[in-house]
Design a protein around this motif. Sequence first.
Motif, PDB file in Angstrom:
ATOM      1  N   THR A 383     -27.168  -6.422 -46.032  1.00 50.24           N
ATOM      2  CA  THR A 383     -27.718  -5.086 -45.802  1.00 50.24           C
ATOM      3  C   THR A 383     -26.671  -4.018 -46.069  1.00 50.24           C
ATOM      4  OG1 THR A 383     -29.169  -6.036 -44.100  1.00 50.24           O
ATOM      5  CG2 THR A 383     -28.952  -3.644 -44.154  1.00 50.24           C
ATOM      6  N   ARG A 384     -25.421  -4.307 -45.730  1.00 53.09           N
ATOM      7  CA  ARG A 384     -24.358  -3.343 -46.012  1.00 53.09           C
ATOM      8  C   ARG A 384     -24.189  -3.126 -47.509  1.00 53.09           C
ATOM      9  NH1 ARG A 384     -19.772  -3.422 -48.200  1.00 53.09           N
ATOM     10  NH2 ARG A 384     -18.333  -1.691 -47.849  1.00 53.09           N
ATOM     11  N   ASP A 385     -24.294  -4.200 -48.308  1.00 51.36           N
ATOM     12  CA  ASP A 385     -24.237  -4.037 -49.763  1.00 51.36           C
ATOM     13  C   ASP A 385     -25.317  -3.064 -50.234  1.00 51.36           C
ATOM     14  OD1 ASP A 385     -22.129  -5.794 -49.938  1.00 51.36           O
ATOM     15  OD2 ASP A 385     -23.305  -7.468 -50.736  1.00 51.36           O
ATOM     16  N   LEU A 386     -26.514  -3.191 -49.645  1.00 50.32           N
ATOM     17  CA  LEU A 386     -27.596  -2.278 -50.000  1.00 50.32           C
ATOM     18  C   LEU A 386     -27.285  -0.855 -49.554  1.00 50.32           C
ATOM     19  CD1 LEU A 386     -30.765  -4.410 -49.156  1.00 50.32           C
ATOM     20  CD2 LEU A 386     -29.821  -3.900 -51.398  1.00 50.32           C
ATOM     21  N   ALA A 387     -26.751  -0.700 -48.352  1.00 53.40           N
ATOM     22  CA  ALA A 387     -26.421   0.638 -47.859  1.00 53.40           C
ATOM     23  C   ALA A 387     -25.437   1.343 -48.779  1.00 53.40           C
ATOM     24  CB  ALA A 387     -25.840   0.550 -46.438  1.00 53.40           C
ATOM     25  N   THR A 388     -24.468   0.585 -49.292  1.00 55.04           N
ATOM     26  CA  THR A 388     -23.482   1.153 -50.219  1.00 55.04           C
ATOM     27  C   THR A 388     -24.156   1.627 -51.496  1.00 55.04           C
ATOM     28  OG1 THR A 388     -21.761  -0.296 -49.321  1.00 55.04           O
ATOM     29  CG2 THR A 388     -21.365   0.671 -51.493  1.00 55.04           C
ATOM     30  N   ALA A 389     -25.096   0.823 -52.002  1.00 52.56           N
ATOM     31  CA  ALA A 389     -25.801   1.200 -53.228  1.00 52.56           C
ATOM     32  C   ALA A 389     -26.703   2.410 -52.995  1.00 52.56           C
ATOM     33  CB  ALA A 389     -26.618   0.012 -53.736  1.00 52.56           C
ATOM     34  N   PHE A 390     -27.421   2.442 -51.863  1.00 51.78           N
ATOM     35  CA  PHE A 390     -28.266   3.590 -51.554  1.00 51.78           C
ATOM     36  C   PHE A 390     -27.426   4.862 -51.471  1.00 51.78           C
ATOM     37  CE2 PHE A 390     -31.543   0.563 -50.551  1.00 51.78           C
ATOM     38  CZ  PHE A 390     -32.746   1.273 -50.552  1.00 51.78           C
ATOM     39  N   ALA A 391     -26.275   4.787 -50.796  1.00 51.89           N
ATOM     40  CA  ALA A 391     -25.413   5.964 -50.663  1.00 51.89           C
ATOM     41  C   ALA A 391     -24.916   6.436 -52.023  1.00 51.89           C
ATOM     42  CB  ALA A 391     -24.240   5.641 -49.740  1.00 51.89           C
ATOM     43  N   ALA A 392     -24.581   5.486 -52.897  1.00 48.81           N
ATOM     44  CA  ALA A 392     -24.112   5.850 -54.239  1.00 48.81           C
ATOM     45  C   ALA A 392     -25.204   6.537 -55.048  1.00 48.81           C
ATOM     46  CB  ALA A 392     -23.615   4.602 -54.969  1.00 48.81           C
ATOM     47  N   GLY A 394     -27.206   8.607 -53.708  1.00 52.46           N
ATOM     48  CA  GLY A 394     -27.457   9.879 -53.046  1.00 52.46           C
ATOM     49  C   GLY A 394     -28.380   9.794 -51.851  1.00 52.46           C
ATOM     50  N   THR A 395     -28.661   8.557 -51.384  1.00 55.20           N
ATOM     51  CA  THR A 395     -29.555   8.373 -50.246  1.00 55.20           C
ATOM     52  C   THR A 395     -28.796   7.656 -49.145  1.00 55.20           C
ATOM     53  OG1 THR A 395     -31.464   8.240 -51.733  1.00 55.20           O
ATOM     54  CG2 THR A 395     -31.780   7.429 -49.491  1.00 55.20           C
ATOM     55  N   ARG A 396     -28.051   8.398 -48.358  1.00 53.40           N
ATOM     56  CA  ARG A 396     -27.268   7.813 -47.266  1.00 53.40           C
ATOM     57  C   ARG A 396     -28.143   7.699 -46.026  1.00 53.40           C
ATOM     58  NH1 ARG A 396     -21.974   7.135 -46.806  1.00 53.40           N
ATOM     59  NH2 ARG A 396     -21.602   8.449 -48.630  1.00 53.40           N
ATOM     60  N   TRP A 397     -28.152   6.507 -45.435  1.00 56.55           N
ATOM     61  CA  TRP A 397     -28.974   6.299 -44.249  1.00 56.55           C
ATOM     62  C   TRP A 397     -28.355   6.979 -43.031  1.00 56.55           C
ATOM     63  CZ3 TRP A 397     -28.943   0.241 -44.868  1.00 56.55           C
ATOM     64  CH2 TRP A 397     -29.539  -0.091 -46.094  1.00 56.55           C
ATOM     65  N   GLU A 398     -29.202   7.597 -42.223  1.00 56.89           N
ATOM     66  CA  GLU A 398     -28.750   8.176 -40.956  1.00 56.89           C
ATOM     67  C   GLU A 398     -29.016   7.212 -39.805  1.00 56.89           C
ATOM     68  OE1 GLU A 398     -26.993  10.890 -40.798  1.00 56.89           O
ATOM     69  OE2 GLU A 398     -27.192  11.192 -42.963  1.00 56.89           O
ATOM     70  N   THR A 399     -30.163   6.569 -39.838  1.00 51.28           N
ATOM     71  CA  THR A 399     -30.508   5.494 -38.917  1.00 51.28           C
ATOM     72  C   THR A 399     -31.261   4.448 -39.719  1.00 51.28           C
ATOM     73  OG1 THR A 399     -32.625   6.471 -38.283  1.00 51.28           O
ATOM     74  CG2 THR A 399     -30.719   7.020 -36.909  1.00 51.28           C
ATOM     75  N   LEU A 400     -31.384   3.263 -39.179  1.00 50.07           N
ATOM     76  CA  LEU A 400     -32.145   2.195 -39.823  1.00 50.07           C
ATOM     77  C   LEU A 400     -33.163   1.663 -38.829  1.00 50.07           C
ATOM     78  CD1 LEU A 400     -32.436   0.370 -42.367  1.00 50.07           C
ATOM     79  CD2 LEU A 400     -30.905  -1.248 -41.210  1.00 50.07           C
TER      80      LEU A 400
END
Length: 488
Positions: A383-392, A394-400
């Motif tokens: 899931t962290r790998d996905l979070a890194t890709a989402f942030a790259a 331009g979609t940084r998660w605030e909560t999950l």
Amino acid sequence: MSQFILVLDAGTTSTRAMLFDRAGALHHTTQREFTQHYPQPGWVEHDAAEIWDETLACLRAAIAAAGGRQNVAALGISNQRETVVAWDRGSGEPLARAIVWQDRRTAAFCAELKGRGEEAGVTAKTGLLLDPYFSATKMRWMLDHVPAVGEAAKSGNLVFGTIESWLVFKLSRAHITDASNASRTLLMALDGEGWDADLCELFGVPAGALAEIVDNAGTLAVADGDPAFAGLPICGLAGDQQAATIGQACLSPGETKATYGTGAFVLTNQGTTPPSSGHRLLGTVLYQLDGERHYALEGSVFVAGSLVKWLRDTLGLIESSAETEVLARSVADSGGVVVVPALSGLGAPHWKPEARGVVSGLSFASGRPQIVRAALESMALQTRDLATAFAADGTRWETLRIDGGMAANDWIAQDLADMLDLPVERPAMLETTALGAAMLAAHGCGWYASLEDAAEAMAGQRSRFDPAMDDEARSARIAAWEKALLAV
């Protein structure tokens, strides 16, 4: 006045029929498993006729539990996505086993298309990648390798559909698919009204065999045939991950959910603008209402709950899934053991269909608790790998917001918060996939004027897990994971 919405949750290993009331409370569940067929390594198949038989049994049981058809306002369906059924238009009987979303048999065909430089154009239109995961290459394989499918195509009797199409056809003889499922086939442009002629030509799939693309809510079809459910309107359809996103009330841009079922799937609402990813995430239709599409950015992990099933059924390391939390808590850490669960290849953001699972860092000190804990830790690391890709992108998660069977495990929920370094929210009722289908059907049958109204009335309370891991421990886990990834 009808009391219930009936939902068919057509999953990868079982079918369930569930009754929800106007407040989103679950009143009844009937569940029946069906056979998983593995004819060759990397191949996964289902018997569509068996799925229908088990679904029919569940449907009848749920209607009886409701006190009869008169107490059911509408039917909603959520389904395992990308799985392909081929059947005969006249007889309504399947022509071959269904090819399941996990199946990897078309990897060579995908590689061939990539070698011809086709992926960029396909991704620009569909938001997807050239991977065996999606439906179009499965359809092409059936046409090439199953004589009955090829003959039906020549005679004009071939029908292709994903599981929701198959169930609606068996219930009503209507051949439809909702926009969320259609967006997972590689045959529909994200901003296109119907099937894309150029994509159908590229994959060699006859458009005449495909279903009509419809909204996710409304009176989409009407069940007939069986007196137990004759006249029941089918008012909600959605792929399981889109349904779970709706069930988590992620209806505003930026809101994000993760479902930990057979696989793990993260979707972030992107509003009405088709998403584009530079980091191998997927663009998909979240839902379509009155012809207007709402989109999501998605990251797909192929192995989550199926890893626990493998620990139990194949390795015999546990007797039940509940035992994993006890074992994980029984040791301070994994003792350096890392599990990369690429049992069906690696999904986003790596997309390595040829990858196979790895267990690294074993020593004489490694035992059952360390291996099981490392398996659970892989959920947060993927899931962290996905979070890194989402942030790259331009979609940084605030909560999950999390759901699915594995989310019931408090240890996993806390480990997600720790590794992601952000709050994790879990609903009191984890059946958010079915709840999302119920919300769509409740709106579609007129119980609620909008999907937002349905979500406000039917979504429940959430518990929250806050991060409690220091940066040094988090970095060490990430470094060990990234080293293990190099071996797959």
